[in-house]
Write a protein that holds these residues in place. Structure first.
Motif, PDB file in Angstrom:
ATOM      1  N   GLN A  91       0.839  -1.193   0.000  1.00  7.96           N
ATOM      2  CA  GLN A  91       0.000   0.000   0.000  1.00  7.96           C
ATOM      3  C   GLN A  91       0.877   1.247   0.000  1.00  7.96           C
ATOM      4  O   GLN A  91       2.090   1.187   0.229  1.00  7.96           O
ATOM      5  N   SER A  92       0.275   2.381  -0.257  1.00  6.02           N
ATOM      6  CA  SER A  92       1.003   3.650  -0.297  1.00  6.02           C
ATOM      7  C   SER A  92       1.428   4.076   1.114  1.00  6.02           C
ATOM      8  O   SER A  92       0.725   3.813   2.104  1.00  6.02           O
ATOM      9  N   ALA A  93       2.556   4.733   1.197  1.00  2.00           N
ATOM     10  CA  ALA A  93       3.035   5.260   2.484  1.00  2.00           C
ATOM     11  C   ALA A  93       2.260   6.497   2.892  1.00  2.00           C
ATOM     12  O   ALA A  93       2.182   6.828   4.087  1.00  2.00           O
ATOM     13  N   ASN A  94       1.688   7.190   1.918  1.00  3.66           N
ATOM     14  CA  ASN A  94       0.947   8.430   2.200  1.00  3.66           C
ATOM     15  C   ASN A  94      -0.417   8.381   1.526  1.00  3.66           C
ATOM     16  O   ASN A  94      -0.599   7.758   0.476  1.00  3.66           O
ATOM     17  N   HIS A  95      -1.380   9.074   2.131  1.00  5.61           N
ATOM     18  CA  HIS A  95      -2.705   9.153   1.532  1.00  5.61           C
ATOM     19  C   HIS A  95      -2.690  10.107   0.337  1.00  5.61           C
ATOM     20  O   HIS A  95      -1.804  10.959   0.204  1.00  5.61           O
ATOM     21  N   ALA A  96      -3.650   9.922  -0.512  1.00  2.00           N
ATOM     22  CA  ALA A  96      -3.764  10.795  -1.676  1.00  2.00           C
ATOM     23  C   ALA A  96      -4.145  12.211  -1.237  1.00  2.00           C
ATOM     24  O   ALA A  96      -4.727  12.421  -0.164  1.00  2.00           O
ATOM     25  N   LYS A 198       2.023  -3.500   4.193  1.00  3.21           N
ATOM     26  CA  LYS A 198       2.180  -2.085   4.485  1.00  3.21           C
ATOM     27  C   LYS A 198       3.296  -1.525   3.609  1.00  3.21           C
ATOM     28  O   LYS A 198       4.026  -2.273   2.945  1.00  3.21           O
ATOM     29  N   ALA A 199       3.476  -0.222   3.640  1.00  2.78           N
ATOM     30  CA  ALA A 199       4.452   0.427   2.767  1.00  2.78           C
ATOM     31  C   ALA A 199       5.879  -0.053   3.015  1.00  2.78           C
ATOM     32  O   ALA A 199       6.715  -0.071   2.107  1.00  2.78           O
ATOM     33  N   ASP A 200       6.168  -0.460   4.255  1.00  2.98           N
ATOM     34  CA  ASP A 200       7.523  -0.912   4.576  1.00  2.98           C
ATOM     35  C   ASP A 200       7.726  -2.406   4.331  1.00  2.98           C
ATOM     36  O   ASP A 200       8.774  -2.969   4.606  1.00  2.98           O
ATOM     37  N   GLY A 201       6.695  -3.074   3.826  1.00  2.00           N
ATOM     38  CA  GLY A 201       6.809  -4.494   3.519  1.00  2.00           C
ATOM     39  C   GLY A 201       6.361  -5.417   4.629  1.00  2.00           C
ATOM     40  O   GLY A 201       6.385  -6.643   4.467  1.00  2.00           O
ATOM     41  N   SER A 202       5.907  -4.854   5.740  1.00  2.00           N
ATOM     42  CA  SER A 202       5.426  -5.686   6.850  1.00  2.00           C
ATOM     43  C   SER A 202       3.970  -6.078   6.605  1.00  2.00           C
ATOM     44  O   SER A 202       3.242  -5.395   5.868  1.00  2.00           O
TER      45      SER A 202
END
Length: 222
Positions: A91-96, A198-202
């Motif tokens: 998923q993206s690290a930040n919202h749109a 998650k964005a960090d791969g977790s």
């Protein structure tokens, strides 16, 4: 006396004539033998020439055969499939925002011992089974689906651009399609279900799609 002399002269003349005739016959036989020998030599020459041509043709044919074997010795890179790769969706690290979409990613890792290639569009599909919405699919045919070679152990990454902010007046981060899994189908291959990270791969990611579509970018290796 005169009669004897004439007789001797006549005899001598006859002897000379016979000798000349015999010599002429010998010469004729020699010329005939020479002509026969020459003809035999000429007849043998085409045979030798034919043999030389045959040998030359054989040599040329052998060379051509070796050249074909060499050119056909190269291998062909296998296609990347679910059998020789693993997929990860983040998923993206930040919202749109109003000016920028959320940016997630799809990562294809070559888990085999040899290079593989992705040629053609890859398809990602998301379905919210809890809400019964979807499915929504996107492929990278417009963004770029040219051949991409992934070395053994390497990873190809494609951006996933989407809107995860609700603009319909309800909860800001409550989207019509939310899922913890997506389906990834490589070109000409069966799709496989992938957990959203998650964005960090977790683990524990969610793909929240507050729109009717999203974009899948072209793959790049790096």
């Amino acid at each position: 006396m005169r009669t004897r002399a004439c007789t001797r002269i006549a005899a001598a003349g006859a002897l000379v004539a016979l000798s000349a005739l015999a010599l002429t016959g010998c010469n004729s036989d020699d010329e005939a033998d020479a002509a026969t020998g020459s003809s035999a030599s000429t007849a043998a020459s085409p045979g030798a020439s034919s043999g030389s041509s045959s040998n030359g043709g054989s040599s040329s044919s052998g060379s051509g055969s070796n050249g074909g074997g060499s050119s056909s010795g190269g291998g062909v890179t296998a296609a990347c499939t679910t059998q020789n790769t693993s997929a990860q969706f983040r998923q993206s690290a930040n919202h749109a925002s109003e000016s920028q979409a959320a940016a997630g990613s799809l990562r294809i890792t070559n888990s085999s011992g040899a290079a593989c290639t992705i040629v053609g569009p890859t398809v990602v599909t998301v379905t919210d089974e809890a809400k019964g919405s979807g499915p929504v699919s996107a492929d990278n045919s417009e963004e770029g689906s040219d051949a991409v070679d992934i070395p053994a152990g390497g990873t190809a990454t494609a951006n996933v651009m989407y809107n995860d902010v609700n603009t319909e007046g309800t909860a800001r981060l409550s989207c019509r399609t939310e899922s913890s899994t997506v389906n990834v189908a490589l070109p000409k291959d069966a799709g496989t279900t992938v957990n959203v990270m998650k964005a960090d791969g977790s683990p524990g990611g969610v793909f929240s799609l507050c729109a009717d579509s999203f974009k899948l970018g072209a793959f790049s290796v790096g």
